[in-house]
Design a protein around this motif. Sequence first.
Motif, PDB file in Angstrom:
ATOM      1  N   GLY A 104       0.924  -1.219   0.157  1.00 29.88           N
ATOM      2  CA  GLY A 104      -0.014  -0.163  -0.107  1.00 29.88           C
ATOM      3  C   GLY A 104       0.722   1.244  -0.015  1.00 29.88           C
ATOM      4  N   GLY A 169      -7.175  11.811  -3.203  1.00 30.49           N
ATOM      5  CA  GLY A 169      -6.768  10.192  -3.152  1.00 30.49           C
ATOM      6  C   GLY A 169      -7.997   9.459  -3.838  1.00 30.49           C
ATOM      7  N   PHE A 171      -9.537   6.803  -2.987  1.00 27.42           N
ATOM      8  CA  PHE A 171     -10.942   6.420  -2.384  1.00 27.42           C
ATOM      9  C   PHE A 171     -11.971   7.574  -2.470  1.00 27.42           C
ATOM     10  N   LEU A 196      -9.359  -5.074  -2.988  1.00 27.20           N
ATOM     11  CA  LEU A 196      -9.035  -4.392  -1.834  1.00 27.20           C
ATOM     12  C   LEU A 196     -10.485  -4.147  -0.908  1.00 27.20           C
ATOM     13  N   TYR A 271      -3.450   2.028 -10.039  1.00 30.61           N
ATOM     14  CA  TYR A 271      -2.833   2.380  -8.805  1.00 30.61           C
ATOM     15  C   TYR A 271      -1.390   2.460  -8.892  1.00 30.61           C
ATOM     16  N   SER A 300      -0.172   8.428  -4.836  1.00 25.53           N
ATOM     17  CA  SER A 300       0.244   7.603  -3.751  1.00 25.53           C
ATOM     18  C   SER A 300       1.419   6.887  -3.778  1.00 25.53           C
ATOM     19  N   ARG A 308      -2.330  12.992  -0.787  1.00 29.74           N
ATOM     20  CA  ARG A 308      -3.430  12.861  -0.968  1.00 29.74           C
ATOM     21  C   ARG A 308      -3.900  13.493  -2.475  1.00 29.74           C
TER      22      ARG A 308
END
Length: 469
Positions: A104, A169, A171, A196, A271, A300, A308
């Motif tokens: 992560g 970010g 999410f 995830l 990602y 990230s 972020r």
Amino acid sequence: MAELLLDLDPSLGRRAGLERALRQAIGEGRLVAGASLPSSRTLARDLDVSRATVVAAYEQLGTEGYLVARRGAGTRVADLRAVEEDASVEHGLSRSYRYDFRPGSPDVSLFPRATWLRSLRRVVGESTDRLFEYGDPRGLPELRRVLADHLGRTRAVSARPDTVRVYGGFFAAIGFVAEALGRAGVVRIAVEDPSLFVVREVLELAGLDVVAVPVDDGGIDVGALVGLDVGAVLVTPANQYPLGVTMVPERRMALLSWARRHDAWIIEDDYDGEFRYDRQPVGALQGLAPDRVVYAGTASKTLAPGLRLSWLVVPSALEVVLSAVTHIRSGVSSIEQAALADFIGNGELDRHVRAVRKVYGRRRAELIARLADDVPWCRLGEVPSAGLHLTVLLDTRSGIAAGATAGERRREGELIANAAASSIGLLGLRSHWVGPNETEGLVIGYTRPAQHRFPVALDRLIGHLRTAG
Ligand SMILES: Cc1ncc(COP(=O)(O)O)c(C=O)c1O
């Protein structure tokens, strides 16, 4: 504990409902620090759910720091004050480890502080006052322009400044996309199994029903999507998280043609697509169908999660509905955005990614070589050389080859708990399954330890795995 009253929200599914109810009970103080939880068998019976559901929920909350399990002493509520004081709370990963191999995060000790500061100093010193006013909710125009060019060059994404949007970010971005899809009439969305858990939670919070579709060596099983009546699917084509397979060309084509036939949307979570070590990075799916695919990228992994900063490239048909839900809620610091625009515009991101790619490629090769030499129970399969983690399956009976590396059966929970006792941080595979698959494994993030500590950290990890079981 004799009895525990929990109110399970049936709309969430059993495991997620139980996890939510436990978090709530702890948050509200109904379950206090140190309180013992019923055994999984007892709670399963009381709630009329399977024992595996309770075990999985306990494990998940253990990973998040709410619960602690001690051999022989059952499961207890953790002291959350200690967790709150821990500055490393992130994605629910609350503990800090001396040798941290949880996935992560990149190696943040390699963050290009000097060049980032130069960009920040330049934009703060030289920009007009406008930079400090309320910005465009879609993101700073300069950053969107630079990103459109950067993503086209490095990820084969088809973008224009007006189709790029900036968020705080991945999410946050995905939450908005899910809300927008809901408004556009989507009720159900498919995710990969495994995937995830936080992503599923975000989609559910936005009101979508989540169903899971298995992954094999070629990526998501597109055939299994047919008949599920979903209006969207979220995939990780460049490097499936967590199994580490790359979606093969035939699957990409099949997925796109499924989306066209069913008038469905694809969300591409790219990602860590920048990290391929044996060849050029595989281009994004979005480039093949910009009208069907919502592309999501993040700073990230290439720079640091603490920034972020993430971005979407959005099909024009979704722009209006996405604007309606993001509107004034999507604010990201214009100053950080301007710094990133300057950083990318001056070629610093390309330079940084080239440099860290070399470091991570060496680490990956070293990890694989050490596993092959020193951990005889671990059999290394054909794994694409990509990404920031390596998944080792512990259950070879399940028949999911899926690119990951295989080991003889070892108990995931035990391996992780014993590693934690030596301050080695590991993440298990189990919490990533949505369906009944209980294949265990370790998702080893080899980029998290700081560069100067990596050799020692790797020694500790290998030493632990060698003696395990
Ligand atoms: C599968 C996956 N998608 C996306 C992200 C990036 O999330 P963010 O941009 O919020 O840091 C991560 C990071 O852990 C991830 O593992």
